[in-house]
Structure formats: structure tokens, C-alpha cells
Design a protein around this motif. Structure first.
Motif, mmCIF file in Angstrom:
data_model
loop_
_atom_site.group_PDB
_atom_site.id
_atom_site.type_symbol
_atom_site.label_atom_id
_atom_site.label_comp_id
_atom_site.label_asym_id
_atom_site.label_seq_id
_atom_site.Cartn_x
_atom_site.Cartn_y
_atom_site.Cartn_z
ATOM 1 N N SER A 40 0.820 -1.215 0.000
ATOM 2 C CA SER A 40 0.000 0.000 0.000
ATOM 3 C C SER A 40 0.853 1.264 0.000
ATOM 4 O O SER A 40 0.426 2.317 -0.494
ATOM 5 C CB SER A 40 -0.936 0.003 1.211
ATOM 6 O OG SER A 40 -0.192 -0.054 2.416
ATOM 7 N N SER A 89 -0.683 9.059 9.182
ATOM 8 C CA SER A 89 -1.196 7.870 8.496
ATOM 9 C C SER A 89 -0.641 6.597 9.133
ATOM 10 O O SER A 89 -1.370 5.622 9.351
ATOM 11 C CB SER A 89 -0.831 7.913 7.008
ATOM 12 O OG SER A 89 -1.412 9.032 6.381
ATOM 13 N N TRP A 90 0.653 6.611 9.459
ATOM 14 C CA TRP A 90 1.257 5.436 10.086
ATOM 15 C C TRP A 90 0.629 5.172 11.456
ATOM 16 O O TRP A 90 0.291 4.032 11.785
ATOM 17 C CB TRP A 90 2.769 5.644 10.230
ATOM 18 C CG TRP A 90 3.454 4.465 10.852
ATOM 19 C CD1 TRP A 90 3.905 3.351 10.236
ATOM 20 C CD2 TRP A 90 3.740 4.292 12.262
ATOM 21 N NE1 TRP A 90 4.457 2.488 11.146
ATOM 22 C CE2 TRP A 90 4.368 3.033 12.395
ATOM 23 C CE3 TRP A 90 3.521 5.058 13.391
ATOM 24 C CZ2 TRP A 90 4.787 2.546 13.627
ATOM 25 C CZ3 TRP A 90 3.942 4.573 14.617
ATOM 26 C CH2 TRP A 90 4.570 3.340 14.734
ATOM 27 N N GLN A 149 -2.294 6.068 12.497
ATOM 28 C CA GLN A 149 -3.693 5.675 12.349
ATOM 29 C C GLN A 149 -3.828 4.175 12.093
ATOM 30 O O GLN A 149 -4.634 3.494 12.729
ATOM 31 C CB GLN A 149 -4.331 6.460 11.209
ATOM 32 C CG GLN A 149 -5.806 6.116 10.978
ATOM 33 C CD GLN A 149 -6.389 6.880 9.808
ATOM 34 O OE1 GLN A 149 -5.696 7.576 9.077
ATOM 35 N NE2 GLN A 149 -7.685 6.757 9.611
ATOM 36 N N TYR A 150 -3.025 3.650 11.162
ATOM 37 C CA TYR A 150 -3.127 2.225 10.838
ATOM 38 C C TYR A 150 -2.476 1.345 11.897
ATOM 39 O O TYR A 150 -2.940 0.237 12.167
ATOM 40 C CB TYR A 150 -2.492 1.959 9.467
ATOM 41 C CG TYR A 150 -3.278 2.551 8.320
ATOM 42 C CD1 TYR A 150 -4.554 2.095 8.015
ATOM 43 C CD2 TYR A 150 -2.759 3.590 7.561
ATOM 44 C CE1 TYR A 150 -5.287 2.647 6.983
ATOM 45 C CE2 TYR A 150 -3.479 4.160 6.520
ATOM 46 C CZ TYR A 150 -4.745 3.675 6.241
ATOM 47 O OH TYR A 150 -5.463 4.233 5.219
ATOM 48 N N GLU A 151 -1.406 1.820 12.515
ATOM 49 C CA GLU A 151 -0.724 1.031 13.543
ATOM 50 C C GLU A 151 -1.577 0.927 14.799
ATOM 51 O O GLU A 151 -1.573 -0.101 15.485
ATOM 52 C CB GLU A 151 0.625 1.678 13.865
ATOM 53 C CG GLU A 151 1.556 0.808 14.679
ATOM 54 C CD GLU A 151 2.043 -0.416 13.917
ATOM 55 O OE1 GLU A 151 2.490 -1.374 14.578
ATOM 56 O OE2 GLU A 151 1.977 -0.410 12.668
ATOM 57 N N LEU A 202 -4.694 0.566 15.028
ATOM 58 C CA LEU A 202 -5.791 -0.392 14.890
ATOM 59 C C LEU A 202 -5.482 -1.725 15.568
ATOM 60 O O LEU A 202 -6.390 -2.462 15.940
ATOM 61 C CB LEU A 202 -6.087 -0.638 13.402
ATOM 62 C CG LEU A 202 -6.555 0.582 12.595
ATOM 63 C CD1 LEU A 202 -6.777 0.204 11.138
ATOM 64 C CD2 LEU A 202 -7.825 1.167 13.190
#
Length: 367
Positions: free
Chosen positions: A95, A140-141, A143-145, A147
Motif C-alpha cells: 500500500s 497515516s502510520w 492511524q493504521y498502527e 488499529l
């Protein structure tokens, strides 16, 4: 003597009539000026409202389409012809490379536009663009980490309450002050979106992870980086009077450099390029994705330049709710009473903000 008295009376009468006439003229001019100011105020307000609605619609369409295209690319399979003549179905899982392609196309679009059109004189130091680029990548990092380490309700509360840290960061970065109604709107929007997202989840993709201390720290980092990005860009717009295209060029230049460095460091850059060359269908899908990303960036920078980070955050916060609401309508997913109440709270908050700004501009015009 009688003739002199009549003459004096006549002069006095004429003077009073003239004074009254002039007073009427002054009142008429003041009334006409007030009417013109009111008409001008309505025109300016309607123009700003239509422009903000245009930005909101552009952001919604661009990023809803971008999300659909990204999910399609990451979930579908592509044919790969093997050396023995067989065909194998493979997926593209990098991604970060998609983000890199998005930034490269946006950089190219901004560069071509700036070269071919007249732009304001650029005075901002180039390195200042790197701050928002780095914070955007880090948000962004985070936000996804996050989760992996936080529960679904915690995710919802943080995403729905983004406007509050944006206001706090605005005070830190730009020394901004906000009227009281902005705080009321922020609380109402956060509550309404939270109520909706906690009850309406048509995808069923809720994480079962429990919120840990490390997850909380990562979420804190996400809120700090995310709120800093738009406020710093707004500060650059205000200080250096640049165009949205100049901002787009500078931000994407450093985003390309940071993302490419990360891809090379992880050793996945060449393999991703090789995958793109061997799968033309993937290249076409990636180009469509990048076009929507570039369009979305045009709306992002124009919105921040014209209306500031608060309006941009409100649009992006309500975007999450509208995407789920659209999914519920298209696929006949039922909405609970809590979800409907959350939607009503959001619309009340938006109406309150529009009405308060209109009253504030009207009172400032009168004064």
C-alpha cells in the motif's frame, strides 16, 4: 415692521424646510447604504456557502471514489505468467507504493500547472513544506498502527473528535482564538458522529482488540500529527500568500522523497516497480487511483486556503458518517434510532455553525 417680520418668518420657514429636506436626504442615503450592505452581506454569505458546499462535495466524491479504488486494488488478483507457461493469480499488497504513485502524479500535476500559468511570487523557504509532509506521513502510520492496539469504540471517539485537537493545535501554531460557538459545534459534531459510528457499522469489520497503553500513545501521536498538518499548511498560506498549487507542489515534493526513502529502506521499491511493469492492468488501476488522489488534494489545499483547517476537519469528519450512510442506503442496511439521532445532532451542529457565522458577520457589518 410687519413686512420685516413676515420676511424673517419666511426665511426661518425656508431654513427649517431646507434642514428637514437635508435630514431626509441623509436618512435616505443611510437607509440605502444599509440596504446595499445587507444585500452585499447576503451575496458574500451565499457565495461562501456555495463555495464551501462545492469543496465538501468535491472532497466527498474524490475520497469516496479513492477508497473504493484502493480497496479494489488491494483485494483483487492479477494474472502473472510464469516461466513454464502457467498463469498464477497474485495480489498486490504494498500500500505504501500506492501512496508513492499518488504523490508523484500530484507533484507532476502541480508542476505542469505552475509552469503553464501565472502564479504569485513564491517567498516561502522550501524546507517548511517538509514539516507538514512528515506529519502527514506519521499521522497515516499512527492511524493504521493503532488499529492493532485499540478497541473499536476508542477508534470511533478519536476519529469523531478530530476537530477538538485541531482547534487546540490552531492556538499553538497560529495563536488563533475561537468564538464560543465553535466549541459548542465541536462538541456536538463529535457526539453526533460518535453516536452514528458506534451504532452503524454495515461492514461488520470491528476490531476486537482491547485498548492498551501503547495503543493510546499511538492514538495521541495520530491526533497531534493530524491536527498539526492542516494548521501548519494554513499558517503557510497566511504568512506567505502562496497559491494552493504551490502548496501542493511543495508538500508532494517532500512526501515523494520521504515515501521513496522508506520504500528503498524496506527493500520493496524495486519489486513494486517490477510488479507494475509486468501487470499493465494494475498500472491502469493505480493511475486511476492517483488521479482521484490528486483531485482530492486540489480540494484539500483550496479548502484550507479559503476556509481554514476547522472547516476542512469538519468536512473530513462528516465524510466518515456520510460514507456509511450511503452504504446503508445503497445496500438496505437498517439504521438504529441511535444512528438517526446522531445524524440529527450533526446536522444541528452544522446549522448552528452556519447561522452563528451569518449572525456574526451581520453584526460586524452593522457596527
Amino acid at each position: 415692521m410687519r413686512g420685516l417680520g413676515q420676511d424673517a418668518y419666511s426665511v426661518l420657514f425656508n431654513f427649517v424646510c431646507l434642514a428637514h429636506h437635508r435630514r431626509l436626504q441623509v436618512l435616505k442615503r443611510a437607509a440605502l447604504k444599509q440596504v446595499l450592505q445587507t444585500v452585499l452581506l447576503h451575496q458574500v454569505f451565499l457565495k461562501q456557502l456555495s463555495s464551501s458546499c462545492f469543496c465538501a462535495a468535491g472532497l466527498q466524491v474524490s475520497y469516496l471514489t479513492w477508497g473504493v479504488l484502493q480497496e479494489r486494488i488491494m483485494t483483487r488478483t492479477y494474472e502473472e505468467h510464469m516461466a513454464d507457461g502457467t498463469v498464477q493469480l497474485v495480489k498486490f499488497t504494498n500500500s505504501q507504493f500506492l501512496v508513492f504513485i499518488n504523490r508523484v502524479l500530484a507533484l507532476a500535476v502541480a508542476f505542469i500547472y505552475i509552469v503553464s500559468t501565472r502564479q504569485p511570487r513564491h517567498t516561502a523557504p522550501l524546507y517548511k513544506y517538509s514539516y507538514s509532509s512528515f506529519s502527514n506521513i506519521m499521522s497515516s502510520w499512527c492511524q493504521y498502527e493503532a488499529l492493532k492496539f485499540v478497541s473499536f469504540p476508542t477508534q470511533v471517539l478519536v476519529k469523531a473528535s478530530k476537530i477538538i485537537p485541531v482547534m487546540i493545535m490552531g492556538k499553538i501554531v497560529s495563536k488563533k482564538t475561537y468564538p464560543y460557538y465553535e466549541y459548542i459545534v465541536a462538541v456536538l459534531l463529535s457526539a453526533g458522529v460518535s453516536l452514528f459510528l458506534l451504532s452503524a457499522d454495515p461492514s461488520g469489520k470491528r476490531t476486537t482488540a482491547a485498548t492498551t497503553f501503547s495503543g493510546g500513545l499511538i492514538l495521541l501521536g495520530y491526533m497531534i500529527f493530524d491536527s498539526f498538518t492542516s494548521n501548519w499548511q494554513s499558517e503557510l498560506f497566511t504568512t506567505y500568500k502562496m497559491s494552493s498549487m504551490q502548496m501542493m507542489l511543495g508538500a508532494n515534493l517532500f512526501s515523494c522523497l520521504f515515501t521513496m526513502w522508506s520504500l528503498i529502506e524496506s527493500g520493496s521499491f524495486l519489486s513494486a516497480v517490477w510488479f507494475s511493469l509486468n501487470h499493465p492492468e494494475f498500472g491502469f488501476h493505480a493511475m486511476l487511483l492517483s488521479m482521484m488522489s490528486a483531485t482530492g488534494q486540489l480540494f484539500i489545499f483550496y479548502t484550507i486556503q479559503s476556509f481554514g483547517p476547522i472547516v476542512f476537519t469538519i468536512i473530513m469528519t462528516t465524510r466518515m458518517m456520510l460514507s456509511i450512510l450511503l452504504s446503508c442506503i445503497l445496500y438496505n442496511h437498517p439504521l438504529s434510532v441511535q444512528a438517526v439521532f446522531g445524524v440529527l445532532v450533526v446536522f444541528v451542529a452544522l446549522f448552528l455553525r452556519v447561522y452563528a457565522r451569518y449572525r456574526l458577520s451581520k453584526s460586524s457589518t452593522k457596527s
